[in-house]
Design a protein around this motif. Structure first.
Motif, mmCIF file in Angstrom:
data_model
loop_
_atom_site.group_PDB
_atom_site.id
_atom_site.type_symbol
_atom_site.label_atom_id
_atom_site.label_comp_id
_atom_site.label_asym_id
_atom_site.label_seq_id
_atom_site.Cartn_x
_atom_site.Cartn_y
_atom_site.Cartn_z
ATOM 1 N N ALA A 1 12.551 -7.724 1.738
ATOM 2 C CA ALA A 1 12.997 -6.566 2.519
ATOM 3 C C ALA A 1 12.087 -5.367 2.266
ATOM 4 O O ALA A 1 11.725 -4.622 3.185
ATOM 5 N N THR A 2 11.706 -5.198 0.991
ATOM 6 C CA THR A 2 10.797 -4.100 0.642
ATOM 7 C C THR A 2 9.441 -4.281 1.310
ATOM 8 O O THR A 2 8.847 -3.325 1.827
ATOM 9 N N LEU A 3 8.947 -5.538 1.304
ATOM 10 C CA LEU A 3 7.668 -5.820 1.962
ATOM 11 C C LEU A 3 7.720 -5.465 3.453
ATOM 12 O O LEU A 3 6.792 -4.861 4.005
ATOM 13 N N ILE A 4 8.811 -5.846 4.095
ATOM 14 C CA ILE A 4 8.954 -5.582 5.535
ATOM 15 C C ILE A 4 8.990 -4.079 5.804
ATOM 16 O O ILE A 4 8.332 -3.569 6.720
ATOM 17 N N ILE A 5 9.757 -3.356 4.981
ATOM 18 C CA ILE A 5 9.865 -1.905 5.161
ATOM 19 C C ILE A 5 8.508 -1.239 4.967
ATOM 20 O O ILE A 5 8.084 -0.388 5.766
ATOM 21 N N VAL A 6 7.804 -1.637 3.901
ATOM 22 C CA VAL A 6 6.481 -1.056 3.631
ATOM 23 C C VAL A 6 5.514 -1.369 4.764
ATOM 24 O O VAL A 6 4.716 -0.521 5.188
ATOM 25 N N GLY B 1 3.803 1.459 7.059
ATOM 26 C CA GLY B 1 2.345 1.520 7.149
ATOM 27 C C GLY B 1 1.863 1.433 8.583
ATOM 28 O O GLY B 1 0.935 2.138 8.994
ATOM 29 N N LEU B 2 2.503 0.546 9.364
ATOM 30 C CA LEU B 2 2.140 0.401 10.776
ATOM 31 C C LEU B 2 2.402 1.693 11.535
ATOM 32 O O LEU B 2 1.582 2.137 12.355
ATOM 33 N N PHE B 3 3.542 2.307 11.249
ATOM 34 C CA PHE B 3 3.898 3.566 11.904
ATOM 35 C C PHE B 3 2.906 4.669 11.540
ATOM 36 O O PHE B 3 2.431 5.421 12.391
ATOM 37 N N GLY B 4 2.566 4.729 10.247
ATOM 38 C CA GLY B 4 1.603 5.736 9.799
ATOM 39 C C GLY B 4 0.237 5.531 10.421
ATOM 40 O O GLY B 4 -0.436 6.483 10.826
ATOM 41 N N SER B 5 -0.177 4.259 10.506
ATOM 42 C CA SER B 5 -1.467 3.945 11.119
ATOM 43 C C SER B 5 -1.493 4.347 12.581
ATOM 44 O O SER B 5 -2.496 4.863 13.091
ATOM 45 N N SER B 6 -0.362 4.120 13.274
ATOM 46 C CA SER B 6 -0.277 4.482 14.688
ATOM 47 C C SER B 6 -0.409 5.986 14.875
ATOM 48 O O SER B 6 -1.091 6.462 15.785
ATOM 49 N N ILE B 7 0.246 6.744 13.990
ATOM 50 C CA ILE B 7 0.163 8.206 14.075
ATOM 51 C C ILE B 7 -1.277 8.667 13.882
ATOM 52 O O ILE B 7 -1.802 9.494 14.640
ATOM 53 N N ILE B 8 -1.940 8.116 12.862
ATOM 54 C CA ILE B 8 -3.328 8.503 12.582
ATOM 55 C C ILE B 8 -4.236 8.133 13.748
ATOM 56 O O ILE B 8 -5.094 8.911 14.172
ATOM 57 N N GLU B 9 -4.021 6.925 14.297
ATOM 58 C CA GLU B 9 -4.851 6.458 15.407
ATOM 59 C C GLU B 9 -4.686 7.353 16.625
ATOM 60 O O GLU B 9 -5.656 7.718 17.290
ATOM 61 N N ARG B 10 -3.453 7.718 16.917
ATOM 62 C CA ARG B 10 -3.208 8.546 18.100
ATOM 63 C C ARG B 10 -3.691 9.972 17.897
ATOM 64 O O ARG B 10 -4.156 10.610 18.838
ATOM 65 N N ARG B 11 -3.597 10.460 16.677
ATOM 66 C CA ARG B 11 -4.160 11.786 16.409
ATOM 67 C C ARG B 11 -5.673 11.754 16.583
ATOM 68 O O ARG B 11 -6.269 12.709 17.082
ATOM 69 N N THR B 12 -6.279 10.656 16.168
ATOM 70 C CA THR B 12 -7.725 10.505 16.342
ATOM 71 C C THR B 12 -8.072 10.451 17.824
ATOM 72 O O THR B 12 -9.040 11.065 18.274
#
Length: 340
Positions: free
Chosen positions: A21-26, A30-41
């Protein structure tokens, strides 16, 4: 309350469940954070120029190197499949459809040929092919057909451009309506490139440079989608707005200067033939009075990733109701279509 350590010792599978469960949450965080960074870029890089655009660059494909999304949507004005109660985008012989117009326009070039307008992509091609140019026409007729026009006006002067004949500049007018007609190549701000619009506002005591961005989203269209006439022997393009924008105001203006478009060949009656007073008509309607711009309905915003941009597929709102009409109106497409 029992400690997790004790529960895991008693039931080892609980530990594995917590681990996965922890792996899935992490993973999803991480995917959400990556998406934010990508879209800001994406948002940061969307206006990075690939190629410098010259002041009077008429070629849309050059602008498209820097603005591929806008250019790709603009190319869709090639489409001629849309049909509606108000005809649509196909090339239709209106004199064949409404033969009475031949009589109504007797003695005027429109009695020779009048087709339903297609998209902006065909502006130069369609006017080259019309039979109306079979009679002597001034270069003024090129004014709103091509991105080459502002360049030529800058090179030879506005008045000299109008004085030329249709054929004199035909070999230099090759690029259809596009980016340079409405945008400053350095800042991409909306700008007016047809002097007649600025001059008409000036005669009303208005300074076009004080216009808001929302107003400019109408004005760049209004520099062409208007009623107009050619003044004097110089065929100087003029908008008859000195008294206002209504039919009565414009009729009074023409009466005061004793202007007519043509004398009817059969009745010998002096005639005014309104061109395409789209801007004037829109000002009479509720949408304009509520501050809605032409682009809000005919070029609504769209998104790609984090990038919000204007859809340059200039078209009828009836062919794009979810992003035009239904942004404000909550009725169904069927009901909205019936209403108009």
């Amino acid at each position: 309350m029992r400690r997790i350590k004790d529960i895991v010792a008693e039931k080892p599978w609980v530990g594995w469940a917590i681990f996965f469960a922890t792996l899935i949450i992490v993973f999803f965080v991480g995917l959400f954070g990556s998406s934010i960074i990508e879209r800001r870029t994406e948002a940061t890089l969307r206006f990075q120029p690939v190629e410098e655009i010259a002041e009077w660059e008429p070629r849309n494909e050059v602008w498209g190197e820097n603005f591929p999304r806008q250019h790709q949507t603009y190319i869709q004005t090639k489409d001629t499949t849309f049909r509606s109660k108000y005809l649509g985008t196909a090339l239709i012989d209106m004199l064949d459809r409404e033969p009475d117009m031949v009589i109504l326009w007797a003695g005027y070039a429109f009695s020779r040929d009048y087709n339903q307008a297609r998209g902006h992509y065909y502006a130069v091609k369609d006017i080259r092919n019309t039979l109306r140019t079979g009679v002597k026409q001034p270069a003024t007729c090129w004014t709103c057909k091509s991105t080459d026009v502002p360049r030529l006006m800058n090179e030879i002067g506005v008045a000299n451009f109008y004085k030329k004949g249709w054929l004199d500049l035909g070999d230099q007018v090759v690029n259809h309506i596009g980016c340079q007609d409405c945008h400053d190549p350095k800042t991409m701000d909306l700008r007016i490139t047809r002097p007649a619009f600025v001059e008409a506002f000036k005669r009303q005591g208005k300074d076009i440079t004080k216009a808001t961005h929302q107003e400019m989203r109408t004005y760049v269209c209004a520099q062409c989608h208007v009623e107009y006439y050619f003044a004097g022997e110089e065929k100087y393009l003029t908008f008859p707005w000195d008294n206002g924008f209504s039919v009565e105001d414009i009729e009074e203006y023409y009466d005061n200067i004793d202007f007519v478009d043509f004398v009817h060949a059969l009745s010998k009656t002096p005639m005014i033939k309104a061109q395409h007073p789209d801007f004037e008509l829109s000002k009479m309607g509720i949408h304009s009075q509520r501050g809605v711009a032409c682009a809000d309905c005919h070029m609504p915003y769209m998104s790609e990733g984090s990038v919000k941009f204007t859809d340059h597929h200039i078209q009828s709102p009836l062919n794009n109701m979810s992003r035009s009409c239904q942004v404000c109106h909550r009725e169904s497409e069927l009901d909205l279509t019936k209403n108009v």
